[in-house]
Design an enzyme around this catalytic site. Structure first.
Site, PDB file in Angstrom:
ATOM      1  N   ASN A   1      -8.891   0.193 -23.374  1.00 10.32           N
ATOM      2  CA  ASN A   1      -9.792  -0.175 -22.273  1.00 10.32           C
ATOM      3  C   ASN A   1      -9.879  -1.693 -22.080  1.00 10.32           C
ATOM      4  OD1 ASN A   1     -10.139   2.537 -22.149  1.00 10.32           O
ATOM      5  ND2 ASN A   1     -12.270   2.559 -22.847  1.00 10.32           N
TER       6      ASN A   1
ATOM      7  N   HIS B   1      -9.131 -15.363  26.343  1.00 12.68           N
ATOM      8  CA  HIS B   1      -8.937 -14.044  26.986  1.00 12.68           C
ATOM      9  C   HIS B   1      -7.473 -13.830  27.392  1.00 12.68           C
ATOM     10  CE1 HIS B   1     -13.371 -14.103  27.421  1.00 12.68           C
ATOM     11  NE2 HIS B   1     -13.172 -15.374  27.756  1.00 12.68           N
TER      12      HIS B   1
ATOM     13  N   LYS C   1      19.061  -6.520  23.965  1.00 12.13           N
ATOM     14  CA  LYS C   1      17.837  -6.715  23.190  1.00 12.13           C
ATOM     15  C   LYS C   1      18.018  -7.596  21.966  1.00 12.13           C
ATOM     16  CE  LYS C   1      14.252  -4.991  23.630  1.00 12.13           C
ATOM     17  NZ  LYS C   1      13.743  -3.640  23.388  1.00 12.13           N
TER      18      LYS C   1
ATOM     19  N   GLU D   1       6.853  -8.336  13.833  1.00 12.66           N
ATOM     20  CA  GLU D   1       6.298  -7.005  14.120  1.00 12.66           C
ATOM     21  C   GLU D   1       5.996  -6.253  12.827  1.00 12.66           C
ATOM     22  OE1 GLU D   1       8.144  -4.913  17.827  1.00 12.66           O
ATOM     23  OE2 GLU D   1       9.686  -6.155  16.939  1.00 12.66           O
TER      24      GLU D   1
ATOM     25  N   GLN E   1      -7.709   3.861 -13.622  1.00 17.14           N
ATOM     26  CA  GLN E   1      -6.243   3.865 -13.661  1.00 17.14           C
ATOM     27  C   GLN E   1      -5.669   3.820 -12.236  1.00 17.14           C
ATOM     28  OE1 GLN E   1      -4.124   6.054 -16.777  1.00 17.14           O
ATOM     29  NE2 GLN E   1      -3.276   7.329 -15.151  1.00 17.14           N
TER      30      GLN E   1
END
Ligand code: ARG
Length: 464
Positions: free
Chosen positions: A114, A160, A287, A294, A326
């Site tokens: 522990n 905004h 592309k 991302e 644990q």
């Protein structure tokens, strides 16, 4: 009699653990990652036991040499991790006794798994915090370097996501740097609470052996031994605190990611990311996708999830240690891996950003970004701000109608709205005039950006 009970705790058991239960309760699949810190803690513990006379010089030497040999075996790939031995602590201890014989069994004197696990995680996390902080520093250096190069590059500033006022790209990047600076400071602060030593708490109440916790703390580089044995083995608040700081860092990285994704789009076209940080599409040949930002934005979610897991794991646990704990490891480990990977990707990528000054400037010209400058100009000429706001509103409506920017209206047109407007108005209506006028501590004027760069560089230099 039981032949197959666990050798390290099976004494009072009369039948072997159910095979499924054994696998279900084991942690070795993931806690083996702690082996180096587990051994580091054990070496310090054995050294302390020797200093206080619980282990002889010879016993301590055999144990320390044996532990170093086990570590070398693990690093050479010669360790057979066993589910039957449950966790990293018992696997290492068994490997030690296999190597040095019965004296290895003395290592666990005055200690429990522990306080051992509580120590291991702290040692491990302390190292990880240091590595993460080094990565934040690298990212900050790249960000500040780009800010310096782009100190007078004009772009639209947004509120905004609507064009608000012109700012410099350098100023925008230094906003990122401030977020990262606080992230760094938060981790440094968290590190202080991680850096406390639980060893000696044993199972929960301390030990009857004459241990000296100050010795162990010093050997392990901890600031001090923890105050209370029950608290030492039970609370994982330090791991929660780290994951909370990590969540804030990921939140910041995801905000930066979002901006990078927007800026690389054809609609914004503010920056270019080098090909090595992008991928293509298997169907659309044109592309070039900003995958790295991302993915970082997406990975933010799993770190938030780990924070929720850890908070929920800890809630309602009575003192002291419970097996629930644990379950702290996998969320913590994945938080560390995700954060380190994301920071590394950003630290590599940010200095490679190519600013497209032309499109940035064109965008700033489009949204009537200097309207506030015209209002401020009228205030200087004696008009109350609210009235100036009204006058400029009308001028903007007129310019929108005509399809031009405020700076493209001629003097006579502007004077229809207020006759205080004079030839000098064109100095404030230009983008350069607008940013240069915000010339105070924390403002966007290029001169101020360079001063802020110097302060940011000095803060980083003071870290070493
Ligand atoms: N594998 C355990 C954990 O990760 C180590 C401590 C186990 N102690 C115990 N008495 N079962 O928390």
């Amino acid at each position: 009699m039981a032949e197959q009970t666990n050798v390290q705790w099976g004494g009072r058991f009369s039948e072997a653990t159910d095979e499924f239960v054994q696998a279900f309760t084991a942690s070795i699949q993931f806690d083996q990652r702690l082996y180096a810190h587990d051994i580091q803690g054990s070496i310090a513990h054995a050294t302390m036991l020797n200093k206080v006379g619980v282990l002889t010089d010879d016993e301590a030497k055999q144990i320390v040499d044996g532990l170093n040999a086990v570590k070398a075996d693990i690093e050479a790939g010669n360790m057979q991790w066993s589910i039957a031995l449950e966790d990293v602590h018992m696997n290492v201890e068994k490997a030690l006794t296999d190597k040095i014989g019965v004296v290895g069994k003395k290592l666990h004197t005055g200690r429990s798994r522990n306080d051992q696990i509580a120590t291991d995680i702290r040692l491990y996390l302390r190292d990880e915090i240091d590595a993460i902080c080094a990565e934040i520093t690298r990212l900050q250096q790249g960000t500040i370097g780009l800010a310096k190069a782009e100190y007078d590059t004009i772009m639209p500033g947004f509120t905004h996501l609507q064009t608000a006022q012109p700012v410099t790209f350098g100023h925008h990047l230094l906003a990122w740097n401030e977020m990262l600076e606080r992230d760094f400071q938060r981790l440094q602060d968290c590190r202080k609470r991680v850096n406390q030593m639980p060893l000696g708490a044993a199972a929960l109440a301390g030990t009857t052996f004459p241990i000296d916790r100050a010795i162990t703390a010093e050997l392990l580089g901890f600031e001090a031994p923890t105050e209370n044995s029950l608290d030492s083995v039970s609370d994982r608040d330090f791991a929660i605190e780290f994951t909370s700081a990590a969540s804030l860092i990921m939140m910041h990285l995801s905000r930066m990611s979002e901006e990078l994704v927007l800026w690389t789009s054809a609609q914004f076209d503010f920056i270019e990311l080098p090909d090595r940080f992008c991928t293509g599409s298997s169907i659309m040949p044109q592309k070039k996708n900003p995958d790295v930002p991302e993915l970082v934005r997406g990975k933010t979610g799993r770190v938030y999830g780990h924070l929720t897991s850890l908070l929920t794991l800890m809630k309602s646990q009575p003192l002291a240690y419970n097996k629930d704990n644990q379950e702290d490891k996998e969320p913590l480990f994945d938080t560390i891996d995700t954060l380190r990977g994301s920071l590394r990707a950003f630290a590599d990528m940010v200095p490679a950003i190519i600013a497209k000054k032309g499109p940035m400037r064109d965008a700033a010209l489009k949204g009537y970004a200097t309207a506030t400058d015209l209002a401020d100009y009228l205030v200087v000429k004696g008009l109350p701000f609210r009235d100036a706001h009204e006058v400029v509103g009308k001028s903007v409506a007129y310019a929108i109608d005509k399809g031009v920017d405020l700076s493209e209206l001629d003097l006579a047109e502007l004077q229809q709205f207020d006759d205080r407007i004079a030839e000098d108005v064109f100095e404030v209506l230009t983008l350069e005039g607008s940013v240069a006028a915000r010339d105070h501590f924390g403002g966007t004027a290029p001169k101020q950006v360079l001063a802020a760069v110097a302060r940011a560089e000095a803060r980083i230099a003071a870290r070493h």
